[in-house]
Write a protein that holds these residues in place. Structure first.
Motif, PDB file in Angstrom:
ATOM      1  N   PHE A 256       0.819  -1.210   0.000  1.00 15.88           N
ATOM      2  CA  PHE A 256       0.000   0.000   0.000  1.00 15.88           C
ATOM      3  C   PHE A 256       0.852   1.259   0.000  1.00 15.88           C
ATOM      4  N   VAL A 257       1.850   1.304   0.855  1.00 15.78           N
ATOM      5  CA  VAL A 257       2.591   2.547   1.088  1.00 15.78           C
ATOM      6  C   VAL A 257       3.635   2.843   0.022  1.00 15.78           C
ATOM      7  N   VAL A 258       4.458   1.873  -0.315  1.00 19.26           N
ATOM      8  CA  VAL A 258       5.614   2.143  -1.175  1.00 19.26           C
ATOM      9  C   VAL A 258       5.213   2.741  -2.531  1.00 19.26           C
ATOM     10  N   PRO A 259       4.211   2.194  -3.240  1.00 16.09           N
ATOM     11  CA  PRO A 259       3.865   2.796  -4.536  1.00 16.09           C
ATOM     12  C   PRO A 259       3.285   4.208  -4.425  1.00 16.09           C
ATOM     13  N   ARG A 260       2.844   4.583  -3.239  1.00 19.84           N
ATOM     14  CA  ARG A 260       2.212   5.895  -3.054  1.00 19.84           C
ATOM     15  C   ARG A 260       3.182   6.948  -2.537  1.00 19.84           C
ATOM     16  N   LEU A 261       4.431   6.579  -2.301  1.00 11.14           N
ATOM     17  CA  LEU A 261       5.442   7.551  -1.895  1.00 11.14           C
ATOM     18  C   LEU A 261       5.862   8.385  -3.095  1.00 11.14           C
ATOM     19  N   GLY A 262       6.253   9.630  -2.825  1.00 15.87           N
ATOM     20  CA  GLY A 262       6.751  10.488  -3.883  1.00 15.87           C
ATOM     21  C   GLY A 262       8.217  10.216  -4.176  1.00 15.87           C
ATOM     22  N   ASP A 263       8.723  10.866  -5.222  1.00 17.12           N
ATOM     23  CA  ASP A 263      10.137  10.734  -5.588  1.00 17.12           C
ATOM     24  C   ASP A 263      11.012  11.145  -4.408  1.00 17.12           C
ATOM     25  N   GLY A 264      11.936  10.295  -4.048  1.00 14.74           N
ATOM     26  CA  GLY A 264      12.864  10.595  -2.964  1.00 14.74           C
ATOM     27  C   GLY A 264      12.307  10.360  -1.581  1.00 14.74           C
ATOM     28  N   GLN A 265      11.027  10.031  -1.459  1.00  8.37           N
ATOM     29  CA  GLN A 265      10.452   9.792  -0.135  1.00  8.37           C
ATOM     30  C   GLN A 265      10.731   8.366   0.341  1.00  8.37           C
ATOM     31  N   LYS A 266      10.696   8.204   1.668  1.00  9.63           N
ATOM     32  CA  LYS A 266      10.908   6.900   2.279  1.00  9.63           C
ATOM     33  C   LYS A 266       9.861   6.677   3.367  1.00  9.63           C
ATOM     34  N   PHE A 267       9.887   5.502   3.955  1.00 10.02           N
ATOM     35  CA  PHE A 267       8.964   5.222   5.048  1.00 10.02           C
ATOM     36  C   PHE A 267       9.723   4.854   6.313  1.00 10.02           C
ATOM     37  N   LEU A 268       9.092   5.106   7.439  1.00  7.52           N
ATOM     38  CA  LEU A 268       9.567   4.668   8.744  1.00  7.52           C
ATOM     39  C   LEU A 268       8.744   3.467   9.197  1.00  7.52           C
ATOM     40  N   VAL A 269       9.311   2.662  10.082  1.00  4.54           N
ATOM     41  CA  VAL A 269       8.559   1.604  10.762  1.00  4.54           C
ATOM     42  C   VAL A 269       8.939   1.708  12.238  1.00  4.54           C
ATOM     43  N   THR A 270       8.303   2.626  12.959  1.00  6.12           N
ATOM     44  CA  THR A 270       8.745   2.871  14.336  1.00  6.12           C
ATOM     45  C   THR A 270       8.191   1.865  15.338  1.00  6.12           C
TER      46      THR A 270
END
Length: 422
Positions: A256-270
């Motif tokens: 769900f999350v990864v394809p919806r990130l913008g260019d250069g954006q990343k995700f956290l898993v806190t």
């Protein structure tokens, strides 16, 4: 919220002395601390000398809102170089509570070279959100400013929202929730631009999405959350909290999350864990081999055995034997390693953080229906005794060794994530 720590809070009191155990809302962390010899002598985390790079694929520790037990000894034991916590901003001011300690702990860790993440928890479970231009919103943003006065350009990452959908009413998910958090995020970005000059040491993310393995949690509100994060300058990505029952369910978060990130954006898993799997086995009988070895009734349920260990902590060997002899746990004892590798394989992970110690709230009123968060922690700090006169808590089965093995040379202390334009 006390002005005591807002005016020149250095945070030196807690983590150096040992910050000890966590809230039951998620994974927890660590007891007793070392002398702070972890970081290079004289290193000041708040002095950004330039250079550095955005975090990429890091695995650190988490204490949620209560840092009790998460000292330098514990962090050094697992080789962690990052630390995460959250602070709850409520209508009623709370003075001298874990709010002070959570922020103080992170500031002290920052001064010693650790990478730090602070999530802003804004609970509205039992009330509507204030309208974006209301006096209620003004009052709340004034409380947010008190935190920003203390942590901006000191913590490496600030997360707007802890678990926004869990911490709100379901009827607000597809409208008021977005209005509220977007207003807060815009305010935080404006504050950073005003107070940090042209660049800032603090990166901004949007808070954690939960239950993305369930269709109703991937609805209009979640889509709006991702769209805002993707289109808003200054937001570097989003956080997720995959507390799941399987690796397949965790992958649904990434899908769900990864394809919806913008260019250069990343995700956290806190926060992340297999707590939903553990819950399925609390009413199982303990393994017969374990019952025979420790002279326990074979009719004893798993949750009853855990309760015994909480009330009168076992030896590390006995605690680890319970888990090693339980197929539902032993078959997943390297899950942490597999899960972090799954996160890293996306190429989009910024930082994941994992609970360091068992928290007090995890054990309070423990019974067959209470989520067994305490099976997630790196240290069995409340269910097992330290062995051989050790000053550090007993180790978990599997997680402790795998967490250490997942640490990389590029993530060692001191952490320098550089700065970003405001």
């Amino acid at each position: 919220m006390s002005r005591r720590w807002l005016i020149g809070a250095s945070g030196a009191v807690l983590l150096a002395a040992g910050c000890s155990k966590n809230d039951g809302g998620g994974d927890g962390s660590g007891s007793g601390g070392s002398d702070g010899s972890v970081g290079p002598e004289g290193y000041g985390g708040s002095d950004d000398s330039g250079g550095g790079s955005a975090p990429d694929g890091v695995l650190g520790g988490n204490f949620n809102e209560d840092p009790t037990g998460c000292g330098f000894t514990e962090l050094e034991g697992v080789k962690a170089s990052w630390l995460r916590g959250f602070v709850a901003i409520r209508d009623k001011e709370e003075t001298g509570t874990t709010q002070d300690r959570a922020i103080s702990t992170l500031l002290n860790a920052s001064e010693r070279g650790y990478g730090t993440i602070l999530s802003l928890k804004l609970p509205h479970n039992d009330k509507p959100f204030p309208a974006p231009d209301s006096s209620g919103m003004d009052d709340l943003l004034a409380k947010v400013d008190k935190v920003l006065d203390t942590v901006m350009d000191k913590v490496n990452i600030l997360v707007v929202g802890n678990e926004p959908f869990i911490e709100s009413r379901k009827e607000d998910w597809n409208g008021p929730l977005g209005d509220f958090y977007e207003k807060v995020a815009e305010h935080v970005l404006a504050y950073r631009a005003e107070h940090s000059g042209k660049s800032s040491r603090t990166r901004i993310y949007m808070g954690a999405l939960n239950h993305l393995d369930e269709p109703e949690w991937r609805g209009e509100g979640a889509e709006r959350w991702m769209e805002f994060a993707r289109k808003t300058d200054g937001i570097e990505g989003v956080d997720i909290h995959p507390h799941v029952s399987s690796m397949a369910n965790a992958k649904q978060y990434l899908d769900f999350v990864v394809p919806r990130l913008g260019d250069g954006q990343k995700f956290l898993v806190t926060e992340f864990s297999l707590v939903q799997l553990w819950r399925q086995h609390m009413k199982d009988p303990i393994p017969r081999q374990f019952a025979e070895r420790y002279k326990m009734s074979p009719d004893t349920k798993v949750w009853e055995a855990i309760k015994q260990a909480i009330d009168h902590p076992w030896s590390q060997r006995q605690w680890q034997d319970l888990l090693a002899m339980s197929p539902w746990y032993a078959s997943h004892k390297h899950w942490l390693s597999t899960q972090v590798k799954q996160f890293r394989a996306t190429g989009k992970l910024a930082v994941a953080t994992y609970g360091v110690v068992q928290g007090a709230a995890m054990t309070k009123g423990f019974g067959p229906k209470k989520p067994p968060w305490l099976l997630n922690s790196l240290y069995a700090s409340r269910t097992a005794r330290p062995g051989d006169g050790s000053s550090t808590p007993a180790q978990s089965l599997g997680w402790y060794d795998d967490f250490r093995a997942l640490q990389r040379e590029q993530d060692k202390l001191p952490v320098n994530t550089g700065s970003v334009p405001t």
